[in-house]
Design an enzyme around this catalytic site. Structure first.
Site, mmCIF file in Angstrom:
data_model
loop_
_atom_site.group_PDB
_atom_site.id
_atom_site.type_symbol
_atom_site.label_atom_id
_atom_site.label_comp_id
_atom_site.label_asym_id
_atom_site.label_seq_id
_atom_site.Cartn_x
_atom_site.Cartn_y
_atom_site.Cartn_z
ATOM 1 N N LYS A 182 0.824 -1.203 0.000
ATOM 2 C CA LYS A 182 0.000 0.000 0.000
ATOM 3 C C LYS A 182 0.866 1.263 0.000
ATOM 4 O O LYS A 182 1.947 1.283 0.600
ATOM 5 C CB LYS A 182 -0.899 -0.057 1.233
ATOM 6 C CG LYS A 182 -1.943 1.023 1.376
ATOM 7 C CD LYS A 182 -2.760 0.723 2.629
ATOM 8 C CE LYS A 182 -3.789 1.779 2.947
ATOM 9 N NZ LYS A 182 -4.510 1.449 4.203
ATOM 10 N N SER A 205 -9.627 -0.916 7.982
ATOM 11 C CA SER A 205 -9.088 -0.682 6.642
ATOM 12 C C SER A 205 -8.455 -1.884 5.975
ATOM 13 O O SER A 205 -8.154 -1.836 4.783
ATOM 14 C CB SER A 205 -8.054 0.452 6.686
ATOM 15 O OG SER A 205 -8.694 1.668 6.961
ATOM 16 N N SER A 239 -9.287 1.480 3.663
ATOM 17 C CA SER A 239 -8.367 2.170 2.780
ATOM 18 C C SER A 239 -7.368 1.250 2.080
ATOM 19 O O SER A 239 -6.658 1.688 1.192
ATOM 20 C CB SER A 239 -7.603 3.231 3.574
ATOM 21 O OG SER A 239 -6.833 2.642 4.612
#
Length: 468
Positions: free
Chosen positions: A80, A179, A155
């Site tokens: 990420k 997330s 996220s």
């Protein structure tokens, strides 16, 4: 014949160890898969092809010399864009940080590399990680491979999509408010939110700047995978470097054996919130599986759940931003994010409830209530979110968004209390799949993973999936 990109991380590592396949072949197969499907989902934002192939060649040469391979040798992983990878930008999904190249890996990325894993690409996220839908002005929107009209979550949405679509067997994300678990629910993959203190945190951009207190307390790094056994494999090689993190705790990965039957509390309607029928069905199915394999399953209510969510919100609101150093949101973020935040901020403010004199004091009280509850029933089975993946754009509608904080109470309670949780997918129901979470006592990821593996064993595999 099964393609390399379809295989589990643990199976790929075994093939490499047995010299049945080379690291280069594994990396090339996943690069081809990225080339084939990523244009349709926009999950991988930057492909680290050159570095990955060089690393693979070096690993193959070491194997030929007789050097023992690491436990993750040749296994590709995505990372990420708010986690440092040396030589790559840690953007947090915002345009001003597109050139913020990290000088070194985050501690757990360095440890995974040392075990043989190979970073293959960076993955998309919402701006600042502060939205439950993955979209930003820098990279654009990530699409759910099950249904382009539904969110992939956030996220860590980019990693969930990359793993679900076979672009990598492992993804590295983080979880400060569900997330990891919410994108896992949306995309039909598994995810592990470790306990607070398990995996060292590090500052963004390679500068090792201290992170705001709320993220030190509430956020953790963790893996996404298509198989629970791969979560376990990756987790074992993420916890060994303290990285200067004052919360880091070098606790054994396996706790004391518990006498059977292990009790499981099923929280079917967290805080009395309405639960979508598909989500409720997934929880019932998982409860039935656990009962069938020998767990003692009983319905229960989570103590002080509404107040736990309120205290979580107060801590994140008061200690989650660097007000003196951070420009206003509208100067950094996309028009869509600014619109989302304008809609959500009053809802978020209301969700904080009555102000507390000392949020950490109330947190400790709630933690004692949960510890007493979990002494009797160490595992909790619950929804991740009480709603399934929403239609793209729904989170910009004030009426739809009004009940969102209540739908995520069980997830944020685990963040508040630093508890481990595993998301495990259940089944497809004519669209994006569903998932449940299994929460355990702090530092008992082993209990959560064992129960999740039992659920997974009873469910036909859902992924990898070709984008629809």
């Amino acid at each position: 014949m099964t393609e390399l990109w379809e295989m589990a991380a643990s199976d790929l590592a075994e093939l490499v160890r047995g010299e049945e396949v080379s690291c280069r072949e594994v990396i090339e197969a996943h690069l081809r898969r990225i080339e084939a499907v990523n244009p349709r989902v926009n999950a991988v934002t930057v492909t680290l092809a050159e570095d990955a192939l060089e690393t693979a060649d070096a690993a193959d040469a070491a194997l030929r010399r007789g050097v023992p391979p690491g436990p993750l040798c040749g296994v590709p992983m995505t990372v990420k864009e708010n986690i440092d990878v040396a030589g790559s930008a840690t953007t947090l999904g915002i345009v001003p940080l597109r050139d913020a190249v990290a000088a070194e890996d985050a501690p757990h990325i360095a440890e995974l590399r040392a075990a043989g894993a190979i970073p293959l690409g960076r993955t998309n996220m919402p701006e600042f990680g502060m939205r439950w839908h993955t979209d930003n002005a820098l990279r654009g929107a990530t699409r759910n491979p099950w249904s382009a009209g539904h969110t992939a979550g956030g996220s860590s949405g980019g990693d969930a999509v990359a793993v679900a679509a076979g672009m990598a067997p492992l993804g590295m994300g983080n979880d400060g408010a569900g997330s990891l678990r919410w994108p896992a629910q949306c995309c039909g993959v598994a995810a592990l939110k470790p306990s607070l203190g398990r995996v060292a945190q590090a500052g963004a951009g390679g500068a090792r700047r201290p992170t705001p207190f709320a993220f030190q307390l509430l956020g953790v790094h963790g893996p996404i995978a298509r198989h629970v056994r791969d979560l376990r494999l990756a987790f074992r090689h993420m916890c060994g470097q303290p990285g200067g993190d004052p919360w880091y705790a070098p606790v054994p990965l396996e706790g004391p054996r518990m006498a059977a039957p292990i009790r499981v509390s099923v929280v079917a309607r967290p805080g009395g919130a309405p639960v979508h029928p598909d989500v409720a069905g997934a929880v019932r199915a998982a409860a039935g599986i656990l009962s069938d394999v020998g767990y003692l399953v009983e319905e229960s209510e989570a103590p002080a759940l509404e107040r736990a969510a309120e205290i979580y919100t107060q801590i994140m609101s008061r200690f989650g931003r660097v007000h003196d150093e951070q420009p206003p949101v509208h100067e950094l973020a996309s028009e869509a994010f600014v619109r989302f935040w304008a809609v959500y901020e009053p809802i978020w403010t209301e969700a904080a409830g009555a102000p507390t004199f000392d949020p950490m004091m109330e947190r400790a009280t709630i933690a004692r209530h949960w510890a007493e509850w979990m002494r009797r029933t160490p595992l909790i089975l619950a929804p991740i979110c009480t709603r399934p993946a929403f239609a793209v754009g729904a989170d910009l509608d004030p009426a739809w968004l009004a009940d969102w904080p209540a739908s995520m109470r069980m997830s944020v309670a685990a963040n508040l209390l630093g508890l481990p949780a595993v998301a495990v997918p259940i089944a497809e129901r004519g669209g994006p799949p569903q998932a449940v979470q299994i929460i355990g006592p702090r530092f008992r990821e082993d209990l959560c993973l064992a129960a999740a593996a039992a659920v997974e064993a009873a469910i036909p595999p859902l992924t990898p999936v070709d984008p629809r």
